[in-house]
Design a protein around this motif. Structure first.
Motif, mmCIF file in Angstrom:
data_model
loop_
_atom_site.group_PDB
_atom_site.id
_atom_site.type_symbol
_atom_site.label_atom_id
_atom_site.label_comp_id
_atom_site.label_asym_id
_atom_site.label_seq_id
_atom_site.Cartn_x
_atom_site.Cartn_y
_atom_site.Cartn_z
ATOM 1 N N ALA A 4 21.304 20.248 7.699
ATOM 2 C CA ALA A 4 20.911 21.650 7.859
ATOM 3 C C ALA A 4 21.795 22.379 8.868
ATOM 4 O O ALA A 4 22.228 23.507 8.623
ATOM 5 N N ARG A 5 22.065 21.722 9.981
ATOM 6 C CA ARG A 5 22.821 22.365 11.069
ATOM 7 C C ARG A 5 24.154 22.903 10.563
ATOM 8 O O ARG A 5 24.552 24.019 10.868
ATOM 9 N N VAL A 6 24.834 22.101 9.742
ATOM 10 C CA VAL A 6 26.165 22.492 9.272
ATOM 11 C C VAL A 6 26.071 23.481 8.106
ATOM 12 O O VAL A 6 26.783 24.481 8.062
ATOM 13 N N VAL A 29 22.455 23.131 -2.890
ATOM 14 C CA VAL A 29 22.815 22.204 -3.974
ATOM 15 C C VAL A 29 24.160 21.551 -3.667
ATOM 16 O O VAL A 29 24.317 20.324 -3.756
ATOM 17 N N GLU A 30 25.123 22.364 -3.286
ATOM 18 C CA GLU A 30 26.480 21.841 -3.060
ATOM 19 C C GLU A 30 26.509 20.796 -1.955
ATOM 20 O O GLU A 30 27.286 19.839 -2.010
ATOM 21 N N ASN A 31 25.652 20.973 -0.975
ATOM 22 C CA ASN A 31 25.601 19.984 0.101
ATOM 23 C C ASN A 31 25.265 18.592 -0.431
ATOM 24 O O ASN A 31 25.721 17.585 0.096
ATOM 25 N N TRP A 45 15.067 26.170 4.301
ATOM 26 C CA TRP A 45 16.310 26.470 5.011
ATOM 27 C C TRP A 45 16.698 27.936 4.791
ATOM 28 O O TRP A 45 16.569 28.429 3.650
ATOM 29 N N PRO A 46 17.274 28.578 5.798
ATOM 30 C CA PRO A 46 17.761 29.952 5.613
ATOM 31 C C PRO A 46 19.162 29.948 4.994
ATOM 32 O O PRO A 46 20.133 30.419 5.599
ATOM 33 N N HIS A 51 26.855 12.600 8.730
ATOM 34 C CA HIS A 51 25.902 11.476 8.781
ATOM 35 C C HIS A 51 26.525 10.222 9.409
ATOM 36 O O HIS A 51 26.248 9.102 8.985
ATOM 37 N N ARG A 52 27.372 10.427 10.397
ATOM 38 C CA ARG A 52 28.085 9.271 10.964
ATOM 39 C C ARG A 52 27.140 8.282 11.648
ATOM 40 O O ARG A 52 27.489 7.135 11.864
#
Ligand code: FES
Length: 313
Positions: free
Chosen positions: A271-273, A150-152, A142-143, A163-164
């Motif tokens: 990743a998107r967010v 980590v925080e994610n 990931w960029p 993740h709905r």
């Protein structure tokens, strides 16, 4: 800047075959990493001190990496042990920087900090010491800054939104998050999701600096991630599912492989967010307004900040 005096998981051990050298950028450093003929692992700067060629383009000979340009050889301590064109013993100014490595738990670990006489053990989760297998080599780059990745994985309130359609189905929107940080281990869970005996239904854990588990399948299946900093703006995540061995041969590996595919879908949703966030060391961030549910993120940032401050002082 990455918090020092830690072992960082930097590669899956399966990436490095016996007698081979590869190029890997880790923690902002270009490394030549090789496995000698006996299976030992070594790393030096990827830049040959003679005239700058990439050592990772060379070959492994006699336990050393041999530069592809003029054949100078370097051992695992960075010592130039052969400089053929000089016809003499290599002078010491040809030595290069070496990095301490360990191989354990299917990873290669690099010590980030000043060299020591004796090193601590590499970090690991006792939960994974049982009779488990994990299959395949899964990784995703990931960029993003390492701390963001980590925080994610310490972030509970993103579940019903990001993740709905998957693991967030049925997740509460109102939540109180519990979190403890003891030594370098951070455990977090939802305060109201505990069993009658008071233990959390699901406890997610991080051991600093860069390994994490989610025992989503109880003791049968444990998700594991290693967040490997490539540099300040890129992170490589190694994705594993530890599956308890089953009576039918090969079934555990199959389940592990299948779950890994699902985990990749989940990470794609993240990743998107996460990529949309400012990519900077979050230990320095001042303009975010954290709430109670961000407690584990706050603790993680504090731990990193503390380690960086101790070194600066
Ligand atoms: Fe490596 Fe000359 S550049 S030996």
């Amino acid at each position: 800047m990455f918090p020092p005096d830690y072992w960082y998981a930097i590669l899956d051990a399966r990436e490095l075959r016996r007698g081979k050298v590869l190029a890997a950028r880790r923690l902002g450093v270009d490394l030549a990493v090789w496995r000698d003929e006996q299976g030992g692992v070594h790393a030096t700067s990827d830049r040959c001190p003679h005239r700058g060629a990439a050592l990772s383009l060379g070959r492994v000979r006699g336990g050393c990496v041999e530069c592809p340009f003029h054949g100078f050889r370097f051992d695992g301590d960075g010592r130039c042990v052969e400089a053929p064109c000089t016809g003499a013993e290599a002078p010491r100014h040809l030595d290069t920087k070496a990095y301490a490595l360990r191989e354990a738990h299917g990873f290669i670990w690099m010590w980030w900090g000043e060299p020591r006489e004796a090193y601590p053990a590499v970090p690991w989760f006792p939960e994974l010491d049982g009779n488990y297998v994990h299959a395949g080599l899964q990784a995703s780059e990931w960029p993003v800054h390492w701390m963001r990745s980590v925080e994610n994985q310490l972030d509970w309130p993103h579940l019903p939104y990001v993740h709905r359609t998957t693991i967030g189905i049925g997740a509460p929107k109102v939540m109180e998050v519990a979190s403890t940080l003891v030594d370098d281990r951070l455990d977090t869970w939802l305060s109201d999701r505990v069993r009658p005996d008071g233990t959390p239904e699901l406890k997610i854990s991080l051991i600093l600096p860069n390994i994490w588990i989610n025992p989503f399948g109880g003791k049968m299946q444990i998700g594991m991630l290693a967040f490997v900093p490539i540099d300040e703006r890129r992170t490589k995540m190694y994705i594993r599912t530890y599956q308890r061995r089953l009576a039918i041969p090969g079934l555990a590996q199959l389940l592990s492989r299948f779950t890994n595919v699902f985990n990749r879908v989940i990470l794609k949703q993240d990743a998107r967010v996460v990529m949309s966030q400012p990519q900077e060391p979050t230990s320095e961030v001042k303009d975010e307004r954290l709430v109670q549910a961000d407690l584990p993120i706050l603790q993680f940032r504090k731990a990193v900040r503390l380690r960086l401050r101790v070194v600066r002082e």
